[in-house]
Write a protein that holds these residues in place. Sequence first.
Motif, PDB file in Angstrom:
ATOM      1  N   ASN A  17     -36.437 -54.988  50.047  1.00 13.25           N
ATOM      2  CA  ASN A  17     -36.019 -53.581  50.108  1.00 13.25           C
ATOM      3  C   ASN A  17     -37.192 -52.646  49.798  1.00 13.25           C
ATOM      4  O   ASN A  17     -37.339 -51.588  50.406  1.00 13.25           O
ATOM      5  N   LEU A  18     -38.020 -53.057  48.846  1.00 11.11           N
ATOM      6  CA  LEU A  18     -39.174 -52.246  48.490  1.00 11.11           C
ATOM      7  C   LEU A  18     -40.119 -52.113  49.675  1.00 11.11           C
ATOM      8  O   LEU A  18     -40.613 -51.024  49.984  1.00 11.11           O
ATOM      9  N   VAL A  19     -40.372 -53.234  50.358  1.00  6.72           N
ATOM     10  CA  VAL A  19     -41.253 -53.199  51.531  1.00  6.72           C
ATOM     11  C   VAL A  19     -40.681 -52.269  52.592  1.00  6.72           C
ATOM     12  O   VAL A  19     -41.393 -51.478  53.221  1.00  6.72           O
ATOM     13  N   ALA A  20     -39.335 -52.323  52.786  1.00  7.29           N
ATOM     14  CA  ALA A  20     -38.693 -51.494  53.813  1.00  7.29           C
ATOM     15  C   ALA A  20     -38.813 -50.014  53.458  1.00  7.29           C
ATOM     16  O   ALA A  20     -39.094 -49.169  54.317  1.00  7.29           O
ATOM     17  N   LYS A  21     -38.604 -49.683  52.193  1.00  8.49           N
ATOM     18  CA  LYS A  21     -38.687 -48.273  51.799  1.00  8.49           C
ATOM     19  C   LYS A  21     -40.120 -47.767  51.843  1.00  8.49           C
ATOM     20  O   LYS A  21     -40.369 -46.593  52.152  1.00  8.49           O
ATOM     21  N   GLN A  22     -41.059 -48.611  51.505  1.00 11.09           N
ATOM     22  CA  GLN A  22     -42.463 -48.210  51.629  1.00 11.09           C
ATOM     23  C   GLN A  22     -42.787 -47.887  53.096  1.00 11.09           C
ATOM     24  O   GLN A  22     -43.503 -46.926  53.388  1.00 11.09           O
ATOM     25  N   ALA A  23     -42.228 -48.678  54.007  1.00 13.42           N
ATOM     26  CA  ALA A  23     -42.444 -48.430  55.434  1.00 13.42           C
ATOM     27  C   ALA A  23     -41.783 -47.121  55.856  1.00 13.42           C
ATOM     28  O   ALA A  23     -42.341 -46.347  56.651  1.00 13.42           O
ATOM     29  N   ILE A  73     -38.719 -47.922  41.305  1.00 17.11           N
ATOM     30  CA  ILE A  73     -37.729 -46.891  41.636  1.00 17.11           C
ATOM     31  C   ILE A  73     -38.338 -45.500  41.594  1.00 17.11           C
ATOM     32  O   ILE A  73     -38.180 -44.699  42.524  1.00 17.11           O
ATOM     33  N   ARG A  74     -39.055 -45.170  40.538  1.00 15.26           N
ATOM     34  CA  ARG A  74     -39.578 -43.813  40.395  1.00 15.26           C
ATOM     35  C   ARG A  74     -40.564 -43.474  41.498  1.00 15.26           C
ATOM     36  O   ARG A  74     -40.512 -42.368  42.062  1.00 15.26           O
ATOM     37  N   ASP A  75     -41.484 -44.385  41.782  1.00 12.52           N
ATOM     38  CA  ASP A  75     -42.470 -44.104  42.834  1.00 12.52           C
ATOM     39  C   ASP A  75     -41.777 -43.844  44.184  1.00 12.52           C
ATOM     40  O   ASP A  75     -42.159 -42.921  44.920  1.00 12.52           O
ATOM     41  N   MET A  76     -40.770 -44.659  44.496  1.00 14.10           N
ATOM     42  CA  MET A  76     -40.068 -44.492  45.767  1.00 14.10           C
ATOM     43  C   MET A  76     -39.320 -43.154  45.822  1.00 14.10           C
ATOM     44  O   MET A  76     -39.389 -42.416  46.805  1.00 14.10           O
TER      45      MET A  76
END
Length: 407
Positions: free
Chosen positions: A280-286, A325-328
């Motif tokens: 999920n983190l990779v997807a949100k970074q994208a 979470i915060r960075d995203m």
Amino acid sequence: MTEHPFGRVDESGTVFVKIGEDWHEVGQYPDGTHEEALALFERKFADLEGQVRLLEQRVRSGANASDVTKSAAALKQQADEGRAVGDFVSLRARIDAVVGRTDELSQQQRAEQQEKLDAAIAERESIVVEAEKIAARDLSNVQWKQVSAEIDELFAKWKAHQAAGPRLPKSQNDAFWKRFRAARNTLESARREFFSKLDGQHREAKQEKQRLIESANALAPKGADGIGEYRRLLDSWKAAGRAGRKVDDALWAEFKAAGDVLYGAKAEQQAVEDAAYTENLVAKQALLEEAQPILKITDRVAARNALRGIQKQWDEVGHVPRASIRDMEDGLRRIETHVKQLDEKHWDSTNPERKARSEGLAGQLEESIEKLEADIGAAGSDAKKVKQLEDELATKRQWLEVARKAG
């Protein structure tokens, strides 16, 4: 017969001494010459005169008057017996002078002793008064370590003063001691009562904390789900009071260990969740990377439409690891803020009320500028007035420019 101013020796070797106008037999020295007989009794007088001289020195140095009186009486008796050869009249006068001076010395020493006694009484009473002041405090709210140190210091001072100071009259010393002892007893009773009560509070706190430890240990099977209840137990722990430093430290170690089990379970659970949320983190970074061009869009409708697409996908992706979470969220918030600012700017520029106010202000400024230009032309050679009007004109033109941009 052999004679000198204060003595003589007859043919039988009997020695006489002259005291005033009378001659008195002193003793005999038949086995020597007359000169040897006189020399013997002159030495005895010299010894006696030396003792008188020493006594005079003692008086001048302030020796004990009672001791001087005894010595003077003994010397006076020897001088009255006259068993030597010398000036007994002068010697007796010197002894009488010593006796007279002794009376003065005795009075002086009695006055000094009384002065020292008065000072000692005042000092002893000051110790008592200080102890009574300590005992008169609000003993329910004192630092007993400090109070005990204060009364112990006063007691040491009492003993030192009693040992080194003048001896007080028994009745007065007993009265002072009775007061001092009463103050100490008051403090000791209050101290025992305080620590007895404190021991009771410590026992109650210990029992309560042991109960809380049992409750905390019972939460272990719940794992991370028991943390909320553990925090409520922690609030109760804080309200339970003190059980004594060493006991508290040991109890807290047990209570904390029970909490560590729960937080350890939560950490393990979080680690599992974080591992599951890595994709999920990779997807949100994208998605954040894909959304960056929105920051350059100036058309609010286009920007809003592009943001909606990103937000929809963002929600569909789901959670990310806790540490990210915060960075995203901050990354997406920057883009949302940009779109919001475009909407606000559009609203400001199309708001009918604001536009009307802006156009009305611009008209007023234009009229004011025309009037100022006419006034400058009419001012002629009045440089001061022209300068003032030109400054005002420049200001009005700036305001007009701002008003037109706002409209």
